[in-house]
Design a protein around this motif. Sequence first.
Motif, PDB file in Angstrom:
ATOM      1  N   GLY A   1      34.116 -35.351  26.456  1.00  0.00           N
ATOM      2  CA  GLY A   1      33.445 -35.869  25.268  1.00  0.00           C
ATOM      3  C   GLY A   1      31.955 -35.650  25.257  1.00  0.00           C
ATOM      4  O   GLY A   1      31.297 -35.875  24.234  1.00  0.00           O
TER       5      GLY A   1
ATOM      6  N   ARG B   1      33.557 -27.173  17.851  1.00  0.00           N
ATOM      7  CA  ARG B   1      32.944 -27.907  18.975  1.00  0.00           C
ATOM      8  C   ARG B   1      31.786 -27.146  19.594  1.00  0.00           C
ATOM      9  O   ARG B   1      30.819 -27.741  20.054  1.00  0.00           O
ATOM     10  CB  ARG B   1      33.994 -28.193  20.059  1.00  0.00           C
TER      11      ARG B   1
ATOM     12  N   SER C   1      31.674 -32.240  22.534  1.00  0.00           N
ATOM     13  CA  SER C   1      33.036 -32.793  22.645  1.00  0.00           C
ATOM     14  C   SER C   1      33.858 -32.004  23.655  1.00  0.00           C
ATOM     15  O   SER C   1      34.997 -31.612  23.380  1.00  0.00           O
ATOM     16  CB  SER C   1      33.723 -32.778  21.268  1.00  0.00           C
TER      17      SER C   1
ATOM     18  N   LYS D   1      36.120 -30.787  26.796  1.00  0.00           N
ATOM     19  CA  LYS D   1      37.408 -31.244  27.306  1.00  0.00           C
ATOM     20  C   LYS D   1      37.617 -30.689  28.712  1.00  0.00           C
ATOM     21  O   LYS D   1      37.006 -29.675  29.071  1.00  0.00           O
ATOM     22  CB  LYS D   1      38.530 -30.740  26.402  1.00  0.00           C
TER      23      LYS D   1
END
Length: 122
Positions: A15, A67, A85, A87
Amino acid sequence: QVQLVESGGGLVQPGGSLRLSCAASGIGLDYSAVAWFRQAPGKEREGVACISPSNDNTNYAASVEGRFTIARDNAKNTAFLQMNSVKPGDTAVYYCATADFCRPSPESYDYWGQGTQVTVSS
């Protein structure tokens, strides 16, 4: 002699955000397509994003669309990859590379940086 030097990698929590830089010497990035690739352990190198010369059109892998943002600063002869964001699946060594045009195949790129490690983990 052309040299591309990546920086900005590191450990980031899921995040979070990270900005990678690709500083160039011996080549003008404003006249080159600049791409970011990544390679995770045991996987093939994959294209992440590319910015075209002259018109600055950009394209992204589906896995990072929305993103990540690729950009370049011609005055600094540096390209960037803003990663938001993030991951765990984004964990990889990230490389910048240059070519005449944006192309999907890594073999189409002439010059590469040494890579910077990005690790997404809590």
